[in-house]
Design an enzyme around this catalytic site. Structure first.
Site, PDB file in Angstrom:
ATOM      1  N   ASP A  15       0.854  -1.177   0.000  1.00  0.00           N
ATOM      2  CA  ASP A  15       0.000   0.000   0.000  1.00  0.00           C
ATOM      3  C   ASP A  15       0.899   1.238   0.000  1.00  0.00           C
ATOM      4  OD1 ASP A  15      -2.283   1.703   0.446  1.00  0.00           O
ATOM      5  OD2 ASP A  15      -1.744   1.712   2.571  1.00  0.00           O
ATOM      6  N   ASP A  17      -0.266   5.206   0.889  1.00  0.00           N
ATOM      7  CA  ASP A  17      -0.548   6.129   1.994  1.00  0.00           C
ATOM      8  C   ASP A  17      -0.679   5.369   3.312  1.00  0.00           C
ATOM      9  OD1 ASP A  17      -1.328   9.008   0.777  1.00  0.00           O
ATOM     10  OD2 ASP A  17      -1.956   7.424  -0.598  1.00  0.00           O
ATOM     11  N   ASP A 190      -2.180  -0.490   5.772  1.00  0.00           N
ATOM     12  CA  ASP A 190      -2.653   0.062   7.041  1.00  0.00           C
ATOM     13  C   ASP A 190      -4.150   0.258   7.131  1.00  0.00           C
ATOM     14  OD1 ASP A 190      -2.530   2.294   5.132  1.00  0.00           O
ATOM     15  OD2 ASP A 190      -3.051   3.528   6.866  1.00  0.00           O
TER      16      ASP A 190
END
Length: 236
Positions: A15, A17, A190
């Site tokens: 991922d 961001d 996240d």
């Protein structure tokens, strides 16, 4: 990484961001570390090309922040998937209906939110107005139902996306083709939108790593923050 791969080739899905860069008040306010794009290219080289960025951002937006990426990349929540040679895998993103986009922009202006236009849809960010979360989610749900689209929730963001556009689909797409085919997949992320990628990696015999605070997740491992991700990947 050697412990996770159990002696087999490893495939990394990362991922962006909150995983490779710190979250910011708005999508354009992020501050990636200098040389991140080149460091990711070197990481992909160590893995013989089995490394991909899987992000909700459009690919052009990613490269606007870190420069040209010499790795495989899936943007727009898996609806725009390309290998490291920039060859497309799949049909590409479907644009949001004009009426739905107008409605999102009007709601964002009225509520003081940040509207983000994306090739695959549109997003409403409420990080600067967290008290608007419930109303924003309800509005997006109703609008998606009206236009036959789907809703994805993330950290202080809600997005309208076409049905089937998710990070799990991106992993499946990559894992069906070289150089990823046959490797042990590992997803590092996240956010709630990463859970689809976590699930597919585990179904394919791999694992998942959650970044940030502990929460209910399909991930089996955890790294505390972006800095820890960089250390684990030996990017710093």
């Amino acid at each position: 990484m050697r412990d996770i791969s159990r002696g087999k080739p490893l495939a990394l899905f990362l991922d962006f961001d909150g995983t490779l860069v710190e979250l910011a008040a708005s999508p354009d306010a992020i501050e990636p570390r200098a040389g991140l794009g080149q460091a990711l290219g070197k990481l992909a080289g160590r893995l013989e090309g089995r490394c991909a960025i899987v992000s909700g951002r459009a690919i052009a937006d990613l490269e606007n922040h870190v420069g040209a990426l010499a790795v495989a990349v899936a943007g727009s929540h898996g609806s725009d998937v390309r290998n490291a040679a920039r060859e497309p895998l799949g049909a590409g993103p479907a644009g949001l209906p004009d009426a739905a986009e107008r409605a999102l922009r009007k709601f964002a202006t009225a509520e003081g939110l940040n509207f983000e236009e994306k090739p695959h849809g549109g997003a409403l960010h409420y990080r600067t107005a967290p008290e608007k979360e419930e109303a924003t989610r309800a509005f997006a749900r109703d609008l998606a139902e009206e236009h036959g689209w789907a809703v994805q929730h993330g950290k202080c963001v809600v997005e309208l996306v076409s049905h089937g556009a998710n990070k799990g689909g991106a992993v499946t797409c990559f894992m069906s083709a070289p150089p990823f085919e046959g490797a042990v997949p590992v997803f590092v992320g996240d956010d709630l939108t990463d859970e689809a990628g976590f699930r597919v990696c585990r179904e394919l015999g791999g694992t998942a790593i959650l970044v940030g605070e502990e929460r209910e997740s399909q991930a089996e491992h955890r790294l505390p923050d972006v800095a820890a991700v960089h250390r684990w990947l030996e990017l710093s």
